[in-house]
Design an enzyme around this catalytic site. Structure first.
Site, mmCIF file in Angstrom:
data_model
loop_
_atom_site.group_PDB
_atom_site.id
_atom_site.type_symbol
_atom_site.label_atom_id
_atom_site.label_comp_id
_atom_site.label_asym_id
_atom_site.label_seq_id
_atom_site.Cartn_x
_atom_site.Cartn_y
_atom_site.Cartn_z
ATOM 1 N N GLU A 1 12.127 -5.816 0.099
ATOM 2 C CA GLU A 1 11.603 -5.906 -1.256
ATOM 3 C C GLU A 1 12.696 -5.789 -2.308
ATOM 4 O O GLU A 1 12.611 -6.390 -3.382
ATOM 5 C CB GLU A 1 10.554 -4.814 -1.488
ATOM 6 C CG GLU A 1 9.940 -4.839 -2.869
ATOM 7 C CD GLU A 1 8.873 -3.784 -3.076
ATOM 8 O OE1 GLU A 1 8.457 -3.593 -4.226
ATOM 9 O OE2 GLU A 1 8.453 -3.152 -2.093
ATOM 10 N N SER B 1 2.787 2.936 -3.353
ATOM 11 C CA SER B 1 2.821 3.836 -4.509
ATOM 12 C C SER B 1 1.471 4.499 -4.772
ATOM 13 O O SER B 1 0.411 3.936 -4.474
ATOM 14 C CB SER B 1 3.243 3.070 -5.763
ATOM 15 O OG SER B 1 4.518 2.500 -5.601
ATOM 16 N N GLY C 1 0.840 -1.199 0.000
ATOM 17 C CA GLY C 1 0.000 0.000 0.000
ATOM 18 C C GLY C 1 0.869 1.240 0.000
ATOM 19 O O GLY C 1 0.709 2.126 0.839
ATOM 20 N N SER D 1 0.300 -5.125 -6.190
ATOM 21 C CA SER D 1 0.458 -6.485 -6.700
ATOM 22 C C SER D 1 -0.599 -7.407 -6.100
ATOM 23 O O SER D 1 -0.712 -7.535 -4.883
ATOM 24 C CB SER D 1 1.848 -7.015 -6.362
ATOM 25 O OG SER D 1 2.844 -6.203 -6.923
#
Length: 386
Positions: A251, A135, A133, A167
């Protein structure tokens, strides 16, 4: 100004990890033999809820977490080995990927005891999935300029705004939402907080984004006066930026940052075979040498994260180098296929299919997880240049 010292000390895999690799390979072979895992003709990461459940049953989700939260208390290198094998096989691990890789890490480090006990066991069981949560459409990689806001109300918060490039949010149950809870002032990083948001909440709309490869991988999320209870605040209010940068280290540094196109390299090597020209062998050797260096750097970050450190600059270096490598590898593979005269029909048909999929996906490699320009800014600050 004193520049930061970047550290990349490659670890050595203990001997028992080879046995773990063999265990994963045997499992994958069984899945292929049963028809549940066909030989892939793509490089993208697919979703299979049954496959995710099988991994959970074998203890390959939440591998490094404490047992009290559903984890298996294994090492970062053990998890790394399992991840490498699954990625090399193009296993359909997309459903639980974000939750296992980064969302759970945030909850373990910043979440309340109640949050850990509620969410982590269900993630490790392959039941609950998370989507990022972070971009936003008007922010791009400039994450601190986000506009999604949360306003305090009785018993919780009201969220307004939109997120993008989420995603797999069409199969996820939750998102870890970064939004503004206080005015930014001179420091845009001030006043940002994180919330666990149930994606079935009233006021949330999920719109699909179909990518260039024709796949539904991303979505845009809209939040219209969405209520989030107080118990879903993650950590301290205003500490959202610290949480987000910690999450991004997970990430940006994993093997997926240099293995996204591994299937293409494997198919190309097989198609070239023993009759490959000396120039093709040199090109393949150069690609494999670069991949090995990236692997060593990536593994060193996995160990640092396990130690509770925050290797944000090192992760940015691996992300930048790794995704540029992935992108360049697709172009080199295309050139080698042409130079070697490989006929992409008949026996090499699968190579052609993988190449087509890789070319469509490779455009996004240097964007996802933070554009390379942003990564180089992070690196420059670590060097004391900004």
């Amino acid at each position: 100004m004193t520049a930061a010292r970047f550290e990349f000390t490659p670890p050595v895999f203990p001997g028992h990890i080879e046995s773990l690799r063999e265990e994963v390979r045997a499992f994958l072979a069984e899945e292929r033999a049963s028809g549940a895992l066909p030989r892939p003709n793509y490089v993208s990461m697919l979703v299979s809820l049954p496959f995710t459940k099988k991994l959970a049953e074998r203890g390959w989700i939440g591998m490094t977490w404490p047992a009290e939260y559903g984890g298996h208390e294994r090492t970062a290198l053990e998890r790394y080995a399992v991840t490498e094998e699954l990625l090399a096989a193009c296993a359909p691990i997309r459903a639980h990927w974000v939750a296992d890789r980064q969302s759970a890490a945030v909850l373990l480090r910043f979440g309340t005891e109640e949050q850990k006990r509620k969410y982590l066991p269900r993630i490790a069981a392959g039941d609950w999935f998370f989507t990022p949560g972070l971009s936003e459409p008007d922010a791009g990689s400039d994450l601190a300029s986000l506009r999604t806001s949360a306003t305090k109300v009785e018993g919780g918060w009201r969220v307004q705004g939109t997120k993008i490039w989420n995603s797999n949010s069409h199969v996820a149950q939750y998102t870890l939402l970064l939004c503004r809870t206080e005015p930014a002032g001179e420091d845009r990083h001030h006043g940002l907080s994180r919330f666990i948001v149930d994606l079935s909440s009233p006021g949330i709309q999920i719109r699909p984004i179909i990518n260039l490869a024709g796949e539904h991988d991303f979505n845009q999320l809209y939040f219209d006066d969405v209520f989030v209870p107080d118990e879903n605040v993650v950590g301290e209010l205003g500490n959202g930026w610290n949480q987000a940068t910690t999450e991004l280290a997970y990430e940006r540094s994993g093997p997926e940052r240099w293995m996204s196109s591994f299937r293409l390299l494997a198919e190309l090597t097989e198609a070239l075979g023993e009759d490959a020209s000396p120039s093709a062998c040199r090109e393949l050797g150069a690609l494999l040498a670069e991949m090995l260096a990236l692997r060593q750097m990536s593994m060193s970050i996995a160990v640092m994260l396990e130690q509770g450190r925050a290797p944000n600059q090192e992760a940015a270096i691996v992300k930048d180098l790794g995704t540029c490598f992935e992108q360049a590898m697709v172009a080199k593979a295309r050139d080698l296929i042409h130079e070697e005269g490989i006929e992409l029909h008949g026996g090499a048909r699968r190579l052609g299919e993988v190449l087509d999929n890789a070319q469509a996906w490779s455009i996004c490699y240097t964007i996802r997880g933070g554009a390379k320009e942003i990564m180089r800014g992070v690196i420059a600050r670590g060097l004391g240049l900004r």
